[in-house]
Design a protein around this motif. Structure first.
Motif, PDB file in Angstrom:
ATOM      1  N   LEU A  73     -29.595 -44.554  25.269  1.00  0.00           N
ATOM      2  CA  LEU A  73     -28.747 -44.073  24.172  1.00  0.00           C
ATOM      3  C   LEU A  73     -28.671 -42.553  24.127  1.00  0.00           C
ATOM      4  CD1 LEU A  73     -29.633 -46.517  21.254  1.00  0.00           C
ATOM      5  CD2 LEU A  73     -27.955 -46.755  23.087  1.00  0.00           C
ATOM      6  N   GLN A  74     -29.798 -41.865  24.325  1.00  0.00           N
ATOM      7  CA  GLN A  74     -29.750 -40.401  24.291  1.00  0.00           C
ATOM      8  C   GLN A  74     -28.928 -39.846  25.449  1.00  0.00           C
ATOM      9  OE1 GLN A  74     -31.250 -38.582  21.646  1.00  0.00           O
ATOM     10  NE2 GLN A  74     -29.841 -37.044  22.469  1.00  0.00           N
ATOM     11  N   GLN A  75     -29.034 -40.464  26.617  1.00  0.00           N
ATOM     12  CA  GLN A  75     -28.223 -40.026  27.759  1.00  0.00           C
ATOM     13  C   GLN A  75     -26.744 -40.206  27.475  1.00  0.00           C
ATOM     14  OE1 GLN A  75     -30.650 -42.522  30.618  1.00  0.00           O
ATOM     15  NE2 GLN A  75     -30.138 -40.828  31.986  1.00  0.00           N
ATOM     16  N   ILE A  76     -26.386 -41.332  26.881  1.00  0.00           N
ATOM     17  CA  ILE A  76     -24.983 -41.601  26.559  1.00  0.00           C
ATOM     18  C   ILE A  76     -24.467 -40.578  25.554  1.00  0.00           C
ATOM     19  CG2 ILE A  76     -23.434 -43.231  25.432  1.00  0.00           C
ATOM     20  CD1 ILE A  76     -25.178 -45.476  26.591  1.00  0.00           C
ATOM     21  N   VAL A  77     -25.234 -40.384  24.482  1.00  0.00           N
ATOM     22  CA  VAL A  77     -24.827 -39.439  23.439  1.00  0.00           C
ATOM     23  C   VAL A  77     -24.649 -38.037  24.014  1.00  0.00           C
ATOM     24  CG1 VAL A  77     -25.749 -38.200  21.443  1.00  0.00           C
ATOM     25  CG2 VAL A  77     -25.714 -40.700  21.447  1.00  0.00           C
ATOM     26  N   ASP A  78     -25.585 -37.589  24.822  1.00  0.00           N
ATOM     27  CA  ASP A  78     -25.493 -36.239  25.384  1.00  0.00           C
ATOM     28  C   ASP A  78     -24.319 -36.123  26.360  1.00  0.00           C
ATOM     29  OD1 ASP A  78     -27.662 -35.271  23.967  1.00  0.00           O
ATOM     30  OD2 ASP A  78     -29.108 -35.765  25.543  1.00  0.00           O
ATOM     31  N   PHE A  79     -24.108 -37.123  27.187  1.00  0.00           N
ATOM     32  CA  PHE A  79     -23.009 -37.075  28.155  1.00  0.00           C
ATOM     33  C   PHE A  79     -21.666 -37.010  27.448  1.00  0.00           C
ATOM     34  CE2 PHE A  79     -19.735 -39.094  30.742  1.00  0.00           C
ATOM     35  CZ  PHE A  79     -19.829 -38.372  31.924  1.00  0.00           C
ATOM     36  N   VAL A  80     -21.446 -37.904  26.499  1.00  0.00           N
ATOM     37  CA  VAL A  80     -20.156 -37.932  25.801  1.00  0.00           C
ATOM     38  C   VAL A  80     -20.004 -36.706  24.914  1.00  0.00           C
ATOM     39  CG1 VAL A  80     -18.666 -39.233  24.243  1.00  0.00           C
ATOM     40  CG2 VAL A  80     -20.109 -40.457  25.885  1.00  0.00           C
ATOM     41  N   GLY A  81     -21.081 -36.350  24.197  1.00  0.00           N
ATOM     42  CA  GLY A  81     -20.997 -35.209  23.282  1.00  0.00           C
ATOM     43  C   GLY A  81     -20.712 -33.903  23.983  1.00  0.00           C
ATOM     44  N   LEU A  82     -21.387 -33.650  25.104  1.00  0.00           N
ATOM     45  CA  LEU A  82     -21.185 -32.395  25.825  1.00  0.00           C
ATOM     46  C   LEU A  82     -19.870 -32.366  26.582  1.00  0.00           C
ATOM     47  CD1 LEU A  82     -24.803 -31.881  27.224  1.00  0.00           C
ATOM     48  CD2 LEU A  82     -23.670 -30.501  25.472  1.00  0.00           C
ATOM     49  N   THR A  83     -19.429 -33.527  27.078  1.00  0.00           N
ATOM     50  CA  THR A  83     -18.223 -33.562  27.915  1.00  0.00           C
ATOM     51  C   THR A  83     -16.945 -33.671  27.093  1.00  0.00           C
ATOM     52  OG1 THR A  83     -19.533 -34.705  29.615  1.00  0.00           O
ATOM     53  CG2 THR A  83     -17.141 -34.689  29.891  1.00  0.00           C
ATOM     54  N   TYR A  84     -16.976 -34.503  26.056  1.00  0.00           N
ATOM     55  CA  TYR A  84     -15.750 -34.783  25.307  1.00  0.00           C
ATOM     56  C   TYR A  84     -15.847 -34.422  23.836  1.00  0.00           C
ATOM     57  CZ  TYR A  84     -14.885 -37.488  29.510  1.00  0.00           C
ATOM     58  OH  TYR A  84     -14.738 -37.873  30.825  1.00  0.00           O
ATOM     59  N   GLY A  85     -17.059 -34.354  23.324  1.00  0.00           N
ATOM     60  CA  GLY A  85     -17.250 -34.100  21.901  1.00  0.00           C
ATOM     61  C   GLY A  85     -17.461 -35.390  21.128  1.00  0.00           C
ATOM     62  N   LEU A  86     -18.270 -35.319  20.085  1.00  0.00           N
ATOM     63  CA  LEU A  86     -18.513 -36.440  19.191  1.00  0.00           C
ATOM     64  C   LEU A  86     -18.542 -35.926  17.761  1.00  0.00           C
ATOM     65  CD1 LEU A  86     -21.373 -38.392  21.030  1.00  0.00           C
ATOM     66  CD2 LEU A  86     -19.070 -39.268  20.542  1.00  0.00           C
ATOM     67  N   ALA A  87     -18.006 -36.712  16.843  1.00  0.00           N
ATOM     68  CA  ALA A  87     -18.027 -36.331  15.436  1.00  0.00           C
ATOM     69  C   ALA A  87     -17.947 -37.584  14.586  1.00  0.00           C
ATOM     70  CB  ALA A  87     -16.877 -35.376  15.119  1.00  0.00           C
ATOM     71  N   GLU A  88     -18.110 -37.408  13.286  1.00  0.00           N
ATOM     72  CA  GLU A  88     -18.067 -38.540  12.365  1.00  0.00           C
ATOM     73  C   GLU A  88     -16.790 -39.353  12.566  1.00  0.00           C
ATOM     74  OE1 GLU A  88     -18.411 -39.539   7.568  1.00  0.00           O
ATOM     75  OE2 GLU A  88     -18.284 -37.460   8.277  1.00  0.00           O
ATOM     76  N   GLY A  89     -16.932 -40.652  12.637  1.00  0.00           N
ATOM     77  CA  GLY A  89     -15.789 -41.536  12.846  1.00  0.00           C
ATOM     78  C   GLY A  89     -15.654 -42.026  14.270  1.00  0.00           C
ATOM     79  N   ASP A  90     -16.380 -41.406  15.207  1.00  0.00           N
ATOM     80  CA  ASP A  90     -16.343 -41.860  16.603  1.00  0.00           C
ATOM     81  C   ASP A  90     -17.260 -43.064  16.794  1.00  0.00           C
ATOM     82  OD1 ASP A  90     -14.592 -39.838  17.264  1.00  0.00           O
ATOM     83  OD2 ASP A  90     -16.147 -38.514  18.067  1.00  0.00           O
ATOM     84  N   LEU A  91     -16.853 -43.970  17.680  1.00  0.00           N
ATOM     85  CA  LEU A  91     -17.648 -45.144  18.023  1.00  0.00           C
ATOM     86  C   LEU A  91     -18.004 -45.113  19.503  1.00  0.00           C
ATOM     87  CD1 LEU A  91     -15.728 -48.035  16.187  1.00  0.00           C
ATOM     88  CD2 LEU A  91     -17.472 -46.482  15.275  1.00  0.00           C
ATOM     89  N   LEU A  92     -19.186 -45.635  19.814  1.00  0.00           N
ATOM     90  CA  LEU A  92     -19.663 -45.710  21.190  1.00  0.00           C
ATOM     91  C   LEU A  92     -20.000 -47.163  21.540  1.00  0.00           C
ATOM     92  CD1 LEU A  92     -22.097 -42.665  21.190  1.00  0.00           C
ATOM     93  CD2 LEU A  92     -20.088 -42.875  22.649  1.00  0.00           C
ATOM     94  N   TYR A  93     -19.232 -47.759  22.437  1.00  0.00           N
ATOM     95  CA  TYR A  93     -19.582 -49.048  23.039  1.00  0.00           C
ATOM     96  C   TYR A  93     -20.508 -48.741  24.212  1.00  0.00           C
ATOM     97  CZ  TYR A  93     -16.277 -52.204  20.646  1.00  0.00           C
ATOM     98  OH  TYR A  93     -15.621 -52.988  19.713  1.00  0.00           O
ATOM     99  N   THR A  94     -21.674 -49.378  24.248  1.00  0.00           N
ATOM    100  CA  THR A  94     -22.721 -48.917  25.157  1.00  0.00           C
ATOM    101  C   THR A  94     -22.904 -49.778  26.407  1.00  0.00           C
ATOM    102  OG1 THR A  94     -24.384 -50.142  23.867  1.00  0.00           O
ATOM    103  CG2 THR A  94     -23.999 -47.824  23.281  1.00  0.00           C
ATOM    104  N   GLY A  95     -22.021 -50.732  26.662  1.00  0.00           N
ATOM    105  CA  GLY A  95     -22.114 -51.551  27.863  1.00  0.00           C
ATOM    106  C   GLY A  95     -22.553 -52.969  27.570  1.00  0.00           C
ATOM    107  N   THR A  96     -22.229 -53.876  28.484  1.00  0.00           N
ATOM    108  CA  THR A  96     -22.509 -55.295  28.265  1.00  0.00           C
ATOM    109  C   THR A  96     -23.532 -55.830  29.259  1.00  0.00           C
ATOM    110  OG1 THR A  96     -21.421 -57.437  27.881  1.00  0.00           O
ATOM    111  CG2 THR A  96     -20.686 -56.202  29.801  1.00  0.00           C
ATOM    112  N   PRO A  97     -24.406 -56.730  28.822  1.00  0.00           N
ATOM    113  CA  PRO A  97     -25.322 -57.394  29.752  1.00  0.00           C
ATOM    114  C   PRO A  97     -24.593 -58.480  30.539  1.00  0.00           C
ATOM    115  CG  PRO A  97     -25.652 -58.243  27.549  1.00  0.00           C
ATOM    116  CD  PRO A  97     -24.644 -57.134  27.432  1.00  0.00           C
ATOM    117  N   GLU A  98     -25.324 -59.135  31.436  1.00  0.00           N
ATOM    118  CA  GLU A  98     -24.713 -60.177  32.255  1.00  0.00           C
ATOM    119  C   GLU A  98     -24.304 -61.378  31.397  1.00  0.00           C
ATOM    120  OE1 GLU A  98     -29.107 -61.269  32.290  1.00  0.00           O
ATOM    121  OE2 GLU A  98     -27.863 -59.464  32.166  1.00  0.00           O
TER     122      GLU A  98
END
Length: 217
Positions: free
Chosen positions: A163-188
């Motif tokens: 989760l921290q890797q995802i947050v940092d990658f998206v936040g630094l590359t595209y930006g994140l703010a209130e109202g944004d949603l993150l789908y974190t991937g699906t298992p098998e």
């Protein structure tokens, strides 16, 4: 630590989705595991509540696949160094619905996935719970039942990118703010939906929402 039900602002800003974030799912689809988070987006009109009872999805463009995912809601503006526990306000389990035949054709041509991933109602969302912190999230499984049969079960601790890797990658590359949603991937365990299927998303064995599939022409 238990999570409590919460509500969000009705204004969703951006829906970011991480692909191939569970190794067994990547393997079942015949895909390589990416070396950095693989990101795509969905329009806000893709979002729909699973508490409405019916999920209307396209039925004339080939198979519609379900992908159950842990979904995170951002509660404040991202700044470098911020932790998940500071940034995230809520979570739920949602579905990344995919027109699989359409996606296969797009991938073969090297085209973007929007037509396969971004159609209306392609991002069903369960009931929101207050974000309890990363340790608590990884203590419990989430998943999907179809017609009362478990078809997917996952846990955040098994993600390729945490989760921290995802947050940092998206936040630094595209930006994140209130109202944004993150789908974190699906298992098998992904598969096709059928007319009349009853879908139920859950976390820690607690139902977060149900919906019955209606395939439109």
């Amino acid at each position: 630590m238990s999570a409590t039900t919460t509500t969000l602002s009705p204004d969703i800003r951006n829906i970011y989705c991480i692909g191939r974030n569970y190794r067994l799912h990547a393997a079942e689809m015949g895909n390589e595991v990416p070396s950095s988070p693989m990101l795509f987006t969905k329009p806000t009109h893709a979002a729909v509540s699973m508490t409405n009872g019916t999920l209307v999805v396209p039925g004339a463009q080939g198979s519609v696949h379900y992908e159950a995912e842990l979904v995170l809601a951002v509660g404040r503006t991202y700044e470098a160094g911020i932790s998940c526990d500071e940034l995230l306000s809520a979570f739920t389990v949602g579905l990344d619905l995919t027109l699989r035949d359409v996606q296969d054709r797009l991938k073969a041509k090297g085209h973007p996935w929007l037509a396969a991933k971004g159609f209306r109602n392609s991002a069903p969302l369960g009931r929101w719970l207050s974000f309890p912190g990363v340790p608590a999230i990884t203590e419990h499984d989430f998943g999907l039942r179809i017609n009362d049969k478990e078809v997917q079960r996952g846990n955040a601790k098994d993600m390729v990118f945490g989760l921290q890797q995802i947050v940092d990658f998206v936040g630094l590359t595209y930006g994140l703010a209130e109202g944004d949603l993150l789908y974190t991937g699906t298992p098998e365990g992904v598969g096709s939906l059928n007319e009349g299927d009853t879908l139920e998303v859950w976390w820690h064995e607690e139902s977060l929402g149900k919906g019955q599939v209606r395939l439109s022409l």
